[in-house]
Design a protein around this motif. Structure first.
Motif, PDB file in Angstrom:
ATOM      1  N   GLN A 167      35.170  22.480   9.457  1.00  0.00           N
ATOM      2  CA  GLN A 167      34.918  21.034   9.458  1.00  0.00           C
ATOM      3  C   GLN A 167      34.566  20.558   8.053  1.00  0.00           C
ATOM      4  OE1 GLN A 167      31.884  19.848  12.205  1.00  0.00           O
ATOM      5  NE2 GLN A 167      32.320  17.677  12.018  1.00  0.00           N
ATOM      6  N   GLY A 200      37.551  19.769   5.956  1.00  0.00           N
ATOM      7  CA  GLY A 200      38.485  18.812   6.542  1.00  0.00           C
ATOM      8  C   GLY A 200      39.327  19.356   7.668  1.00  0.00           C
ATOM      9  N   GLN A 226      41.064  22.011   7.766  1.00  0.00           N
ATOM     10  CA  GLN A 226      42.234  22.777   7.336  1.00  0.00           C
ATOM     11  C   GLN A 226      42.066  24.259   7.693  1.00  0.00           C
ATOM     12  OE1 GLN A 226      43.951  21.745   3.275  1.00  0.00           O
ATOM     13  NE2 GLN A 226      41.853  20.986   3.042  1.00  0.00           N
ATOM     14  N   THR A 247      40.452  25.376  -3.184  1.00  0.00           N
ATOM     15  CA  THR A 247      39.681  25.162  -1.959  1.00  0.00           C
ATOM     16  C   THR A 247      39.520  26.468  -1.189  1.00  0.00           C
ATOM     17  OG1 THR A 247      40.595  22.921  -1.814  1.00  0.00           O
ATOM     18  CG2 THR A 247      39.548  23.809   0.148  1.00  0.00           C
TER      19      THR A 247
END
Length: 214
Positions: free
Chosen positions: A176, A179, A181, A190
């Motif tokens: 979460q 995002g 992903q 990331t």
């Protein structure tokens, strides 16, 4: 070859000792304390000398001593098997004759040492498993039976389940945070941040995985 399986199981289940005979009682030492194991009573047709000698023998033949003798017997049996496999014959006592028509194999000692070391490692592993079992029993005491393996295992399984749920919850929070992903869809930068934040959770899962395999 004598099978010591039941004797070994009984010795492992009893207080390891050392045991001490004093007057008409047997004591054993455990957890830094001397504990009263049992009282003995001589039969009406047994002389005091025989009775007290038997009591001292029981103390000397405590579980730790029995397990050490079983381990030593296993090592000697392995040596005998190696000699017989090489064609040597027992000539009584410490005398072994090499196969007829063959020169003595002077590499035999190295083979015996290797097998002896392997047995020592097995005994050390058994000792570690017993120590781990004892630590587990001391951590979780059954309200009905005291030190109880099934109860302890139930508590361990409950803890593992709780930790698994916690790890799953942390994982969901991490996803979460990024995002929603999935790791394979993240940008390399990331993904590095994600892997760094997830390292501790991954460590928990790896530890629990080892616990399930052991």
């Amino acid at each position: 070859m004598t099978d010591y399986t039941e004797l070994k199981r009984a010795a492992e289940a009893a207080p390891s000792g050392p045991w001490v005979a004093e007057n008409d009682s047997l004591y054993f030492k455990g957890d830094g304390y001397t504990r009263h194991l049992m009282d003995a009573d001589a039969g009406h047709d047994v002389e005091d000398e025989a009775y007290y000698s038997a009591l001292k023998f029981i103390a000397a033949a405590n579980p730790a001593a029995v397990l050490a003798l079983i381990a030593e017997s296993a090592r000697l049996q392995s040596a005998v098997k190696t000699l017989e496999r090489l064609g040597y014959r027992d000539n009584g006592g410490e005398l072994w004759k090499p196969p007829l028509g063959q020169k003595p194999d002077f590499s035999l000692m190295d083979q015996l040492k290797a097998e002896n070391e392997a047995l020592r490692e097995e005994v050390a592993l058994d000792d570690k498993l017993i120590a781990d079992r004892d630590r587990l029993l001391n951590m979780f005491e059954c309200p009905d039976h005291g030190q109880c393996i099934p109860y302890a295992m139930e508590q361990v399984e409950a803890l593992r389940k709780a930790l698994t749920e916690c790890a799953d919850s942390l994982h969901a929070e991490m996803l979460q945070k990024f995002g929603g992903q999935l790791p394979d869809d993240m940008h390399p930068v990331t993904r590095r941040e994600y892997d760094r934040d997830m390292a501790e959770v991954s460590g928990y899962r790896a530890a629990m995985g080892k616990g399930e395999q052991s």
